[in-house]
Scaffold this motif. Structure first.
Motif, PDB file in Angstrom:
ATOM      1  N   GLY A 121       0.806  -1.218   0.000  1.00  0.00           N
ATOM      2  CA  GLY A 121       0.000   0.000   0.000  1.00  0.00           C
ATOM      3  C   GLY A 121       0.835   1.262   0.000  1.00  0.00           C
ATOM      4  O   GLY A 121       2.070   1.223   0.054  1.00  0.00           O
ATOM      5  N   GLY A 122       0.140   2.370  -0.041  1.00  0.00           N
ATOM      6  CA  GLY A 122       0.820   3.650  -0.025  1.00  0.00           C
ATOM      7  C   GLY A 122      -0.075   4.750   0.510  1.00  0.00           C
ATOM      8  O   GLY A 122      -1.294   4.589   0.639  1.00  0.00           O
ATOM      9  N   VAL A 123       0.580   5.861   0.826  1.00  0.00           N
ATOM     10  CA  VAL A 123      -0.125   7.034   1.351  1.00  0.00           C
ATOM     11  C   VAL A 123       0.353   8.250   0.570  1.00  0.00           C
ATOM     12  O   VAL A 123       1.544   8.384   0.285  1.00  0.00           O
ATOM     13  N   LEU A 124      -0.588   9.108   0.221  1.00  0.00           N
ATOM     14  CA  LEU A 124      -0.239  10.383  -0.404  1.00  0.00           C
ATOM     15  C   LEU A 124      -0.494  11.488   0.615  1.00  0.00           C
ATOM     16  O   LEU A 124      -1.590  11.598   1.166  1.00  0.00           O
ATOM     17  N   VAL A 125       0.560  12.271   0.869  1.00  0.00           N
ATOM     18  CA  VAL A 125       0.495  13.343   1.868  1.00  0.00           C
ATOM     19  C   VAL A 125       0.678  14.675   1.155  1.00  0.00           C
ATOM     20  O   VAL A 125       1.551  14.798   0.282  1.00  0.00           O
ATOM     21  N   GLU A 126      -0.152  15.632   1.504  1.00  0.00           N
ATOM     22  CA  GLU A 126       0.016  16.986   0.972  1.00  0.00           C
ATOM     23  C   GLU A 126       0.249  17.903   2.166  1.00  0.00           C
ATOM     24  O   GLU A 126      -0.618  18.059   3.022  1.00  0.00           O
ATOM     25  N   VAL A 140      -5.049   7.111   0.654  1.00  0.00           N
ATOM     26  CA  VAL A 140      -4.390   5.888   1.115  1.00  0.00           C
ATOM     27  C   VAL A 140      -4.976   4.746   0.306  1.00  0.00           C
ATOM     28  O   VAL A 140      -6.168   4.749  -0.011  1.00  0.00           O
ATOM     29  N   GLY A 141      -4.145   3.779  -0.076  1.00  0.00           N
ATOM     30  CA  GLY A 141      -4.669   2.663  -0.849  1.00  0.00           C
ATOM     31  C   GLY A 141      -3.566   1.843  -1.475  1.00  0.00           C
ATOM     32  O   GLY A 141      -2.435   1.811  -0.976  1.00  0.00           O
ATOM     33  N   ASP A 142      -3.931   1.189  -2.555  1.00  0.00           N
ATOM     34  CA  ASP A 142      -2.992   0.373  -3.311  1.00  0.00           C
ATOM     35  C   ASP A 142      -1.815   1.228  -3.797  1.00  0.00           C
ATOM     36  O   ASP A 142      -1.996   2.361  -4.234  1.00  0.00           O
ATOM     37  N   ARG A 143      -0.615   0.684  -3.722  1.00  0.00           N
ATOM     38  CA  ARG A 143       0.596   1.459  -4.036  1.00  0.00           C
ATOM     39  C   ARG A 143       0.528   2.102  -5.426  1.00  0.00           C
ATOM     40  O   ARG A 143       0.796   3.296  -5.578  1.00  0.00           O
ATOM     41  N   ARG A 144       0.144   1.317  -6.433  1.00  0.00           N
ATOM     42  CA  ARG A 144       0.139   1.869  -7.802  1.00  0.00           C
ATOM     43  C   ARG A 144      -0.870   2.996  -7.948  1.00  0.00           C
ATOM     44  O   ARG A 144      -0.590   4.021  -8.564  1.00  0.00           O
ATOM     45  N   GLU A 145      -2.044   2.812  -7.370  1.00  0.00           N
ATOM     46  CA  GLU A 145      -3.072   3.865  -7.469  1.00  0.00           C
ATOM     47  C   GLU A 145      -2.604   5.148  -6.800  1.00  0.00           C
ATOM     48  O   GLU A 145      -2.829   6.249  -7.302  1.00  0.00           O
ATOM     49  N   ILE A 146      -1.936   4.998  -5.649  1.00  0.00           N
ATOM     50  CA  ILE A 146      -1.448   6.181  -4.933  1.00  0.00           C
ATOM     51  C   ILE A 146      -0.376   6.889  -5.767  1.00  0.00           C
ATOM     52  O   ILE A 146      -0.378   8.117  -5.902  1.00  0.00           O
ATOM     53  N   GLU A 147       0.507   6.118  -6.381  1.00  0.00           N
ATOM     54  CA  GLU A 147       1.563   6.741  -7.196  1.00  0.00           C
ATOM     55  C   GLU A 147       0.971   7.484  -8.382  1.00  0.00           C
ATOM     56  O   GLU A 147       1.455   8.547  -8.776  1.00  0.00           O
ATOM     57  N   GLN A 148      -0.117   6.918  -8.934  1.00  0.00           N
ATOM     58  CA  GLN A 148      -0.743   7.585 -10.079  1.00  0.00           C
ATOM     59  C   GLN A 148      -1.415   8.898  -9.691  1.00  0.00           C
ATOM     60  O   GLN A 148      -1.509   9.819 -10.496  1.00  0.00           O
ATOM     61  N   GLN A 149      -1.881   8.967  -8.446  1.00  0.00           N
ATOM     62  CA  GLN A 149      -2.575  10.192  -8.002  1.00  0.00           C
ATOM     63  C   GLN A 149      -1.611  11.336  -7.713  1.00  0.00           C
ATOM     64  O   GLN A 149      -2.018  12.483  -7.651  1.00  0.00           O
ATOM     65  N   ALA A 150      -0.332  11.004  -7.499  1.00  0.00           N
ATOM     66  CA  ALA A 150       0.621  12.032  -7.088  1.00  0.00           C
ATOM     67  C   ALA A 150       0.985  12.936  -8.266  1.00  0.00           C
ATOM     68  O   ALA A 150       1.023  12.500  -9.417  1.00  0.00           O
ATOM     69  N   GLY A 151       1.233  14.210  -7.957  1.00  0.00           N
ATOM     70  CA  GLY A 151       1.667  15.154  -8.987  1.00  0.00           C
ATOM     71  C   GLY A 151       3.122  14.913  -9.347  1.00  0.00           C
ATOM     72  O   GLY A 151       3.830  14.151  -8.673  1.00  0.00           O
ATOM     73  N   PRO A 152       3.607  15.575 -10.417  1.00  0.00           N
ATOM     74  CA  PRO A 152       4.973  15.325 -10.893  1.00  0.00           C
ATOM     75  C   PRO A 152       6.060  15.756  -9.906  1.00  0.00           C
ATOM     76  O   PRO A 152       7.165  15.209  -9.944  1.00  0.00           O
ATOM     77  N   ALA A 153       5.750  16.697  -9.004  1.00  0.00           N
ATOM     78  CA  ALA A 153       6.781  17.192  -8.085  1.00  0.00           C
ATOM     79  C   ALA A 153       6.829  16.414  -6.778  1.00  0.00           C
ATOM     80  O   ALA A 153       7.613  16.736  -5.886  1.00  0.00           O
ATOM     81  N   ALA A 154       5.969  15.403  -6.647  1.00  0.00           N
ATOM     82  CA  ALA A 154       5.892  14.684  -5.367  1.00  0.00           C
ATOM     83  C   ALA A 154       7.211  13.979  -5.047  1.00  0.00           C
ATOM     84  O   ALA A 154       7.912  13.502  -5.931  1.00  0.00           O
ATOM     85  N   ARG A 155       7.516  13.934  -3.768  1.00  0.00           N
ATOM     86  CA  ARG A 155       8.682  13.182  -3.303  1.00  0.00           C
ATOM     87  C   ARG A 155       8.232  11.748  -2.997  1.00  0.00           C
ATOM     88  O   ARG A 155       7.237  11.550  -2.307  1.00  0.00           O
ATOM     89  N   HIS A 156       8.968  10.779  -3.538  1.00  0.00           N
ATOM     90  CA  HIS A 156       8.575   9.380  -3.339  1.00  0.00           C
ATOM     91  C   HIS A 156       9.526   8.690  -2.375  1.00  0.00           C
ATOM     92  O   HIS A 156      10.736   8.800  -2.511  1.00  0.00           O
ATOM     93  N   ARG A 157       8.938   7.972  -1.401  1.00  0.00           N
ATOM     94  CA  ARG A 157       9.739   7.164  -0.479  1.00  0.00           C
ATOM     95  C   ARG A 157       9.197   5.744  -0.516  1.00  0.00           C
ATOM     96  O   ARG A 157       8.053   5.517  -0.124  1.00  0.00           O
ATOM     97  N   HIS A 158      10.009   4.829  -0.994  1.00  0.00           N
ATOM     98  CA  HIS A 158       9.559   3.439  -1.073  1.00  0.00           C
ATOM     99  C   HIS A 158      10.280   2.599  -0.038  1.00  0.00           C
ATOM    100  O   HIS A 158      11.501   2.553  -0.010  1.00  0.00           O
ATOM    101  N   PHE A 159       9.501   1.940   0.793  1.00  0.00           N
ATOM    102  CA  PHE A 159      10.082   1.058   1.810  1.00  0.00           C
ATOM    103  C   PHE A 159       9.835  -0.397   1.392  1.00  0.00           C
ATOM    104  O   PHE A 159       8.900  -0.690   0.650  1.00  0.00           O
ATOM    105  N   PRO A 160      10.668  -1.325   1.887  1.00  0.00           N
ATOM    106  CA  PRO A 160      10.631  -2.708   1.375  1.00  0.00           C
ATOM    107  C   PRO A 160       9.312  -3.435   1.645  1.00  0.00           C
ATOM    108  O   PRO A 160       8.501  -2.987   2.470  1.00  0.00           O
TER     109      PRO A 160
END
Ligand SMILES: [Zn+2]
Length: 397
Positions: free
Chosen positions: A22-27, A34-54
């Motif tokens: 899963g993932g979380v999008l924070v503004e 909050v939801g499935d990792r891929r869906e959250i990544e798609q919702q993020a804008g181009p300037a978002a900072r991404h942190r991926h944990f194992p």
């Protein structure tokens, strides 16, 4: 600023609810999705900072310690150190202890007794962004009787008029909660014994009523059964310690516990991580009296939350899991124990509409740990990220 944080599982709270991969999008300071990792990544804008944990990591709500005293330094000399210091001297130490808590994944503390409203000043400085720290809910000086439990904090009162005035003063200081020492306690020389009531039922009712006039809940320190019964009848929000002591020994009362359950009054037993050593000292009968009440309260439906009384000797600010392990030892399921320091605590403290869950619109108080705390509480010590209202905290040094 947008941040995407992903992990092997997301515990959205209540703890049983989890999203795999899963993932979380924070503004800024707020969770927006909050939801499935891929869906959250798609919702993020181009300037978002991404942190991926194992895939072996867990993202969960920041923890809540529901009973601390930031003005106590957790040493054997905490009392003289407090009394000898003036207010301004205390503040840096309080800030350091608040940051110790945050560095251990505690993004909210409830301070249940300071001097001069110092924890409120610290709360406001943190909220302004002057310094990093957890969210603080603070009570200011607790109401007590003359020469009563913790009178040295400055909240001694006598009679209806003084009681109302002290509640008004604490509200004016900016208190989030009114704390009353309904019974005696352990740390004040020449004060009433733990089982003895310090206020009458009528006086406790006045405190609850005056607090409600200011929109504030009441937390009652109550070791004695009589004081627990009186605080329950008065309608406080939480009962601290809740030790069921009578003048002649243990005195558990099912009828009072059931009233607590019916009214939704939470018990916050305020126990430190030093329970293993204490159990050895107490032996089986003493252990049953001291800790068996937690199981009994739970069986009768009393909602439990966890505080540590951090600041008292040996009760540190950075080991909430040490107290959670007590509940594990007593047989509580780990999802319930996690709930007690997130969702249930937030609800009990009146902040459940923005804290204690990972949900859109909630404050971005998040932690990431390596491992799965639903399988091993110890994994809460493997912190990889602490986000307090959207800001990453890295402990000094
Ligand atoms: Zn306390």
């Amino acid at each position: 600023m947008q941040q995407v944080i992903t992990a092997g599982q997301v515990l959205i709270g209540p703890a049983r609810q989890r999203i795999r991969d899963g993932g979380v999008l924070v503004e800024d300071d707020t969770i927006v999705a909050v939801g499935d990792r891929r869906e959250i990544e798609q919702q993020a804008g181009p300037a978002a900072r991404h942190r991926h944990f194992p895939t072996t990591s867990t993202l969960l709500p920041g923890l809540i310690n529901a009973h601390v005293h930031l003005c106590f330094d957790a040493t054997p000399h905490f009392l003289e150190n407090l009394i000898q210091a003036d207010d301004l001297d205390l503040l840096p130490g309080m800030a350091g202890r608040a940051q110790q808590a945050l560095g251990s994944g505690v993004t909210t503390v409830r301070d249940l007794g300071d001097r001069s409203g110092l924890a409120i000043r610290l709360r406001d400085a943190i909220a302004r962004g002057d310094l990093p720290g957890p969210r603080i809910l603070a009570s200011a000086p607790p109401l007590t009787i003359r020469d009563g439990h913790c009178h040295f904090l400055g909240g001694a009162v006598s009679g209806e008029a003084e009681i109302q005035e002290r509640v008004r003063q604490n509200a004016a200081l900016g208190a989030d909660v009114i704390k009353v020492m309904a019974s005696g306690g352990q740390i004040t020389p020449d004060s009433p014994p733990m089982w003895a009531s310090q206020f009458t039922g009528a006086e406790l009712a006045i405190i609850v009523e005056e607090a409600a006039n200011h929109g504030l809940p009441v937390a009652a320190h109550a070791h004695g059964t009589e004081s627990i019964a009186a605080a329950t009848a008065a309608g406080v929000s939480t009962i601290e310690h809740c030790s069921w002591k009578g003048p002649d020994g243990p005195d558990r009362r099912d009828d009072v516990a059931k009233q607590m359950a019916d009214k939704g009054i939470h018990a916050c037993t305020a126990l430190s991580r030093n329970w293993r050593a204490l159990m050895e000292r107490l032996g089986p009968a003493g252990t049953e009296e001291m800790y068996g009440r937690l199981v009994w309260l739970d069986e009768l439906g009393v909602p439990l939350i966890i505080g540590t009384d951090a600041g008292l000797p040996g009760s540190v600010f950075d080991d909430l899991p040490g107290t959670m392990e007590l509940f594990d030892h007593l047989g509580f399921p780990l999802d319930q124990v996690l709930d007690m320091v997130t969702t249930a605590s937030a609800d009990a403290l009146g902040i459940g509409d923005r804290v204690g869950r990972i949900r859109p619109g909630y404050d971005a108080d998040l932690i990431v740990v390596e491992g799965d705390p639903l399988a091993r509480l110890d994994d809460l010590r493997n912190l990889r990220l602490v986000l307090a209202r959207g800001r990453e905290f890295q402990p000094p040094g």
